[in-house]
Design a protein around this motif. Structure first.
Motif, PDB file in Angstrom:
ATOM      1  N   HIS A 111       0.855  -1.192   0.000  1.00 46.74           N
ATOM      2  CA  HIS A 111       0.000   0.000   0.000  1.00 46.74           C
ATOM      3  C   HIS A 111       0.887   1.237   0.000  1.00 46.74           C
ATOM      4  O   HIS A 111       2.114   1.124   0.151  1.00 46.74           O
ATOM      5  N   GLN A 142       3.387   7.675   4.302  1.00 49.39           N
ATOM      6  CA  GLN A 142       2.968   8.469   5.476  1.00 49.39           C
ATOM      7  C   GLN A 142       4.102   8.504   6.488  1.00 49.39           C
ATOM      8  O   GLN A 142       4.466   9.560   7.008  1.00 49.39           O
ATOM      9  N   PHE A 157      -8.349  -0.659  10.537  1.00 45.32           N
ATOM     10  CA  PHE A 157      -6.992  -0.649   9.983  1.00 45.32           C
ATOM     11  C   PHE A 157      -6.072  -0.477  11.166  1.00 45.32           C
ATOM     12  O   PHE A 157      -6.389   0.307  12.085  1.00 45.32           O
ATOM     13  N   ARG A 172       0.268  -6.619  -4.820  1.00 42.34           N
ATOM     14  CA  ARG A 172      -0.239  -7.729  -4.009  1.00 42.34           C
ATOM     15  C   ARG A 172      -0.429  -8.935  -4.897  1.00 42.34           C
ATOM     16  O   ARG A 172      -0.722  -8.802  -6.085  1.00 42.34           O
ATOM     17  N   GLU A 215      -2.553   7.917  -1.303  1.00 45.92           N
ATOM     18  CA  GLU A 215      -2.682   8.051   0.131  1.00 45.92           C
ATOM     19  C   GLU A 215      -2.843   9.531   0.433  1.00 45.92           C
ATOM     20  O   GLU A 215      -2.281  10.368  -0.282  1.00 45.92           O
ATOM     21  N   GLN A 237      -2.362   3.252  -5.871  1.00 44.92           N
ATOM     22  CA  GLN A 237      -3.133   3.852  -4.785  1.00 44.92           C
ATOM     23  C   GLN A 237      -2.742   5.315  -4.638  1.00 44.92           C
ATOM     24  O   GLN A 237      -1.685   5.731  -5.099  1.00 44.92           O
ATOM     25  N   PHE A 269      -3.432   1.127  11.503  1.00 47.23           N
ATOM     26  CA  PHE A 269      -2.759   2.429  11.604  1.00 47.23           C
ATOM     27  C   PHE A 269      -3.722   3.588  11.828  1.00 47.23           C
ATOM     28  O   PHE A 269      -3.309   4.743  11.838  1.00 47.23           O
ATOM     29  N   THR A 270      -5.028   3.307  11.977  1.00 45.51           N
ATOM     30  CA  THR A 270      -5.979   4.389  12.275  1.00 45.51           C
ATOM     31  C   THR A 270      -6.914   3.965  13.398  1.00 45.51           C
ATOM     32  O   THR A 270      -7.213   2.780  13.569  1.00 45.51           O
ATOM     33  N   GLY A 276     -10.602   3.775   2.223  1.00 42.72           N
ATOM     34  CA  GLY A 276     -10.486   3.534   3.659  1.00 42.72           C
ATOM     35  C   GLY A 276      -9.851   4.758   4.287  1.00 42.72           C
ATOM     36  O   GLY A 276      -9.066   5.455   3.652  1.00 42.72           O
ATOM     37  N   CYS A 277     -10.211   5.047   5.542  1.00 37.35           N
ATOM     38  CA  CYS A 277      -9.655   6.250   6.164  1.00 37.35           C
ATOM     39  C   CYS A 277      -9.742   6.149   7.691  1.00 37.35           C
ATOM     40  O   CYS A 277     -10.280   5.181   8.231  1.00 37.35           O
ATOM     41  N   GLY A 278      -9.247   7.156   8.365  1.00 35.80           N
ATOM     42  CA  GLY A 278      -9.361   7.188   9.818  1.00 35.80           C
ATOM     43  C   GLY A 278      -8.435   8.215  10.425  1.00 35.80           C
ATOM     44  O   GLY A 278      -7.702   8.910   9.714  1.00 35.80           O
ATOM     45  N   SER A 300       0.699   3.492   2.210  1.00 34.06           N
ATOM     46  CA  SER A 300       0.785   4.000   3.591  1.00 34.06           C
ATOM     47  C   SER A 300       2.212   4.182   4.124  1.00 34.06           C
ATOM     48  O   SER A 300       2.432   5.090   4.936  1.00 34.06           O
ATOM     49  N   ALA A 349      -5.895  10.226   7.816  1.00 35.42           N
ATOM     50  CA  ALA A 349      -5.297   9.682   6.593  1.00 35.42           C
ATOM     51  C   ALA A 349      -6.362   8.913   5.836  1.00 35.42           C
ATOM     52  O   ALA A 349      -7.385   8.533   6.393  1.00 35.42           O
ATOM     53  N   TRP A 350      -6.102   8.731   4.559  1.00 39.14           N
ATOM     54  CA  TRP A 350      -6.996   7.879   3.774  1.00 39.14           C
ATOM     55  C   TRP A 350      -6.214   7.218   2.647  1.00 39.14           C
ATOM     56  O   TRP A 350      -5.121   7.674   2.296  1.00 39.14           O
ATOM     57  N   GLY A 351      -6.763   6.149   2.137  1.00 40.12           N
ATOM     58  CA  GLY A 351      -6.110   5.444   1.034  1.00 40.12           C
ATOM     59  C   GLY A 351      -7.173   4.993   0.043  1.00 40.12           C
ATOM     60  O   GLY A 351      -8.253   4.543   0.416  1.00 40.12           O
TER      61      GLY A 351
END
Ligand code: DAH
Length: 360
Positions: A176, A181, A256, A202, A217, A215, A258-259, A289-291, A178, A312-314
């Motif tokens: 990803h 970040q 996730f 992947r 981010e 992606q 990380f969030t 996805g985010c958080g 991420s 953050a979001w991806g």
């Protein structure tokens, strides 16, 4: 006398009727050739008495000259007509446009186009771009992002690992964006506002998954960045990206590492007649996805969770490209088929911008 007159009338009519060079030559041979009608008459002059010759000579010679003259002028007329016809047939319209050059024939790949669109939208909101390498360390791709060793979330990433280094550590192809970040938080001081577009990998392949995909981010860190900012940013992005006046979004609780809290975001759409439209309808489609960035991640990046916070979001770029441009299958994105590119690609000089329009 009458004979000469009628022969002349006849020959001149034939000359006038000759439709082409070959027919005209036939008339010439029949009149002036060795055995031609006029030549035969000329031969009779030798057998005549001097008086008769004196009288007939100018008549027959006059006939020959006129027939010769008529043939000559007919030949010129035919040649001129032939030239005119040829010029018309070989005519080139120099006002036709010249063949298009590479700047108009070439095509921008939809992924590049969508990345440019995303960059234009977030650039307008004051975000900068951050990048990281495709080959990452396990620490940056997982550990620093609060994936503990042996945590099942690691297994869900279907990671491609490289052979272990001399020190026994295995690098990997980032699963990803991420880790960018982490790289950013470790290298610049807040406030931070970045987006990180790039390739991710992947072990997965079907109609909507390819082993390499893209992606983007997003990361915002400052003293007060909170969920309402995140919601506003994502809403503004979706409206601008899908080029609609309003979108409804739905935040579903998720997980996730990380969030915390984490959410998955769906946007409202309609799927009438198999065609997806945004900004209307009562169906939902997951897009990202985010958080809020997990305090452990902030700490792992040398930041103090008591003084700074952020979100953050991806998002899958290929996925939103497919949605926006109605492409049913992801695999042709990576097949480099020029016919596909001709159809789905974008003109190189139509650069996406918010003022000029994203899609030209
Ligand atoms: N990295 C996640 C993935 O690939 C996507 C993601 C979710 C990124 C939430 C984020 C985030 O930054 O906050 O599935």
């Amino acid at each position: 006398m009458t004979d000469l007159t009628s022969l002349e009338t006849d020959l001149l009519a034939k000359v006038a009727d000759a439709a082409d060079e070959a027919a005209l030559d036939g008339v010439r041979v029949a009149a002036l050739g060795k055995k031609g009608a006029v030549s035969e008459l000329l031969k009779t002059l030798g057998t005549m008495s001097p008086e008769a010759r004196k009288e007939q000579g100018p008549l027959i010679n006059g006939l020959r000259d006129r027939v010769q003259g008529a043939i000559q002028s007919r030949r010129e007329t035919l040649a001129e007509a032939a030239l005119t016809a040829r010029l018309a047939a070989e005519r080139i319209d120099v006002t036709l446009p010249v063949r298009e050059g590479p700047e108009t024939r070439g095509r921008i790949h939809p992924i590049t186009q969508v990345m440019d669109e995303i960059t234009a939208i977030f650039g307008d909101m004051g975000f900068s771009i951050a990048e990281g390498p495709d080959v990452e360390t396990d620490e940056l791709n997982f550990t620093a992002l609060n994936f503990p060793e042996g945590h099942p979330a690691r297994e869900m990433h279907d990671t491609f690992f490289l052979r272990p280094d001399r020190d026994g550590k295995r690098k990997l192809l980032r699963t990803h964006t991420s880790p960018v970040q982490v790289r950013t938080m470790r290298s610049v001081q807040p406030p931070i506002r970045v987006i990180c577009p790039g390739r991710t990998y992947r072990h997965d392949s079907d109609q909507t998954h390819t082993p390499m995909f893209h992606q983007v981010e997003g990361l915002v860190i400052d003293r007060q960045a909170n969920i309402s900012h995140l919601k506003w940013i994502l809403e503004e992005f979706c409206k601008a990206f899908f080029e609609v006046d309003s979108v409804k979004m739905r935040f579903r609780p998720s997980f996730f590492p990380f969030t915390e809290p984490s959410a998955e975001v769906d946007i409202q759409c309609s799927r009438k007649g198999g065609e997806i439209r945004f900004g209307e309808g009562d169906d939902w489609l997951e897009i990202l996805g985010c958080g809020m960035v997990h305090p452990n991640v902030l700490r792992n990046c040398g930041l103090d969770p008591d003084t700074v916070q952020g979100f953050a979001w991806g998002m899958g770029i290929d996925r939103i490209a497919m949605l926006k441009y109605g492409m049913p299958d992801l695999r042709p994105f990576f097949e480099a088929d020029v016919r596909w590119l001709e159809h789905y690609g974008f003109r190189p000089l139509d650069i996406p911008s918010l003022v000029g329009g994203l899609t030209g």
